[in-house]
Design an enzyme around this catalytic site. Structure first.
Site, PDB file in Angstrom:
ATOM      1  N   HIS A   1       0.719  -1.192   0.028  1.00  0.00           N
ATOM      2  CA  HIS A   1       0.033  -0.206  -0.117  1.00  0.00           C
ATOM      3  C   HIS A   1       0.844   1.167   0.112  1.00  0.00           C
ATOM      4  CE1 HIS A   1      -3.734  -1.821  -0.089  1.00  0.00           C
ATOM      5  NE2 HIS A   1      -3.516  -2.938   0.760  1.00  0.00           N
ATOM      6  N   GLU A   2       2.018   1.220   0.450  1.00  0.00           N
ATOM      7  CA  GLU A   2       2.887   2.273   0.253  1.00  0.00           C
ATOM      8  C   GLU A   2       3.374   2.519  -1.153  1.00  0.00           C
ATOM      9  OE1 GLU A   2       3.490   4.683   2.611  1.00  0.00           O
ATOM     10  OE2 GLU A   2       2.335   3.841   3.988  1.00  0.00           O
ATOM     11  N   SER A   3       4.107   1.527  -1.626  1.00  0.00           N
ATOM     12  CA  SER A   3       4.946   1.711  -3.020  1.00  0.00           C
ATOM     13  C   SER A   3       4.654   0.659  -4.040  1.00  0.00           C
ATOM     14  CB  SER A   3       6.453   1.705  -2.524  1.00  0.00           C
ATOM     15  OG  SER A   3       6.622   0.304  -2.093  1.00  0.00           O
TER      16      SER A   3
END
Length: 182
Positions: A35-37
Site C-alpha cells: 500500500h505504500e509503494s
C-alpha cells in the site's frame, strides 16, 4: 514490478528478515509495503516520501538513510521497521496487540500526532481510546470539523482522516488476502 511465482512480492526475503524485529507476521509488513509503494523501490511521492516503505525525508534521516541509501530496498525496509518499532513504543498503552497494530498502521500513514488527538477525543467523549474501529477511527474522521479540531484536547489541529481510515482497512484486507495464499 515482477513478482516471482509463488511469492507475494520480490522482497519477501526482506520482510521475512525484518518482520521478527517488530513481532509482526512478515505478510503484514508485505501488505503495508504494497500500500505504500506497490513494491516499487524507486517510488518517490509528491511529498518526498521515498522507497519501498515511503519514508518521509525527516523520518528517513532519523532512521539512518540519506539521498544515496533511501532507495536501497534492504536499507529502506530496515529503516521503516525501526520507525514501526518507535510507533509500537508510542502506542504501547494500547495493550491489545491486534488493536495496537491498527494504531501503528494509522500512525504510519498520517504520523502519530493526529492519531493521538483522535485518541484524546475518543476518551473525552466516553469512547474506548484503545480501540480503532468505530472508536478512535470515528474521531480521526471528525478532525476535519471545526467543533472537533478546535477542541481543547486536540493539539495538532485540522486533519482529513479519510485516507488514513481507508489505509488501515485496505492494509488489513490485503494482509488477510496474503494469509490465505499460504
Amino acid at each position: 514490478v515482477k513478482i516471482p511465482k509463488g511469492a507475494i512480492s520480490p522482497y519477501d526475503h526482506l520482510f521475512k528478515k525484518y518482520a521478527p524485529l517488530i513481532n509482526w507476521d512478515w505478510r503484514l509488513l508485505a501488505a503495508l509495503v504494497f500500500h505504500e509503494s506497490r513494491y516499487d523501490a524507486s517510488e518517490e511521492s509528491w511529498a518526498g516520501a521515498a522507497g519501498l516503505m515511503q519514508l518521509m525525508p525527516r523520518t528517513a534521516v532519523n532512521f539512518g538513510l540519506d539521498k544515496d541509501t533511501k532507495f536501497n530496498p534492504e536499507m529502506n525496509v530496515e529503516a521503516g521497521v525501526q520507525y514501526i518499532k518507535s510507533l509500537n513504543l508510542a502506542f504501547r498503552k494500547v495493550e491489545n496487540n491486534e488493536e495496537r497494530i491498527k494504531f501503528i498502521l494509522a500512525a504510519y500513514n498520517s504520523g502519530p500526532a493526529h492519531i493521538l488527538d483522535a485518541m484524546a477525543l475518543a476518551k473525552k467523549y466516553g469512547k474506548n481510546s484503545h480501540v480503532w474501529f468505530n472508536q478512535v477511527e470515528y474521531f480521526l474522521l471528525k478532525k476535519s470539523e471545526p467543533e472537533f479540531y478546535n477542541d481543547p484536547v486536540v493539539n495538532y489541529g485540522y486533519f482529513r482522516g479519510k485516507e488514513t481510515v481507508k489505509y488501515v482497512q485496505s492494509t488489513l484486507d490485503t494482509y488477510e488476502k496474503y494469509l490465505k495464499r499460504k
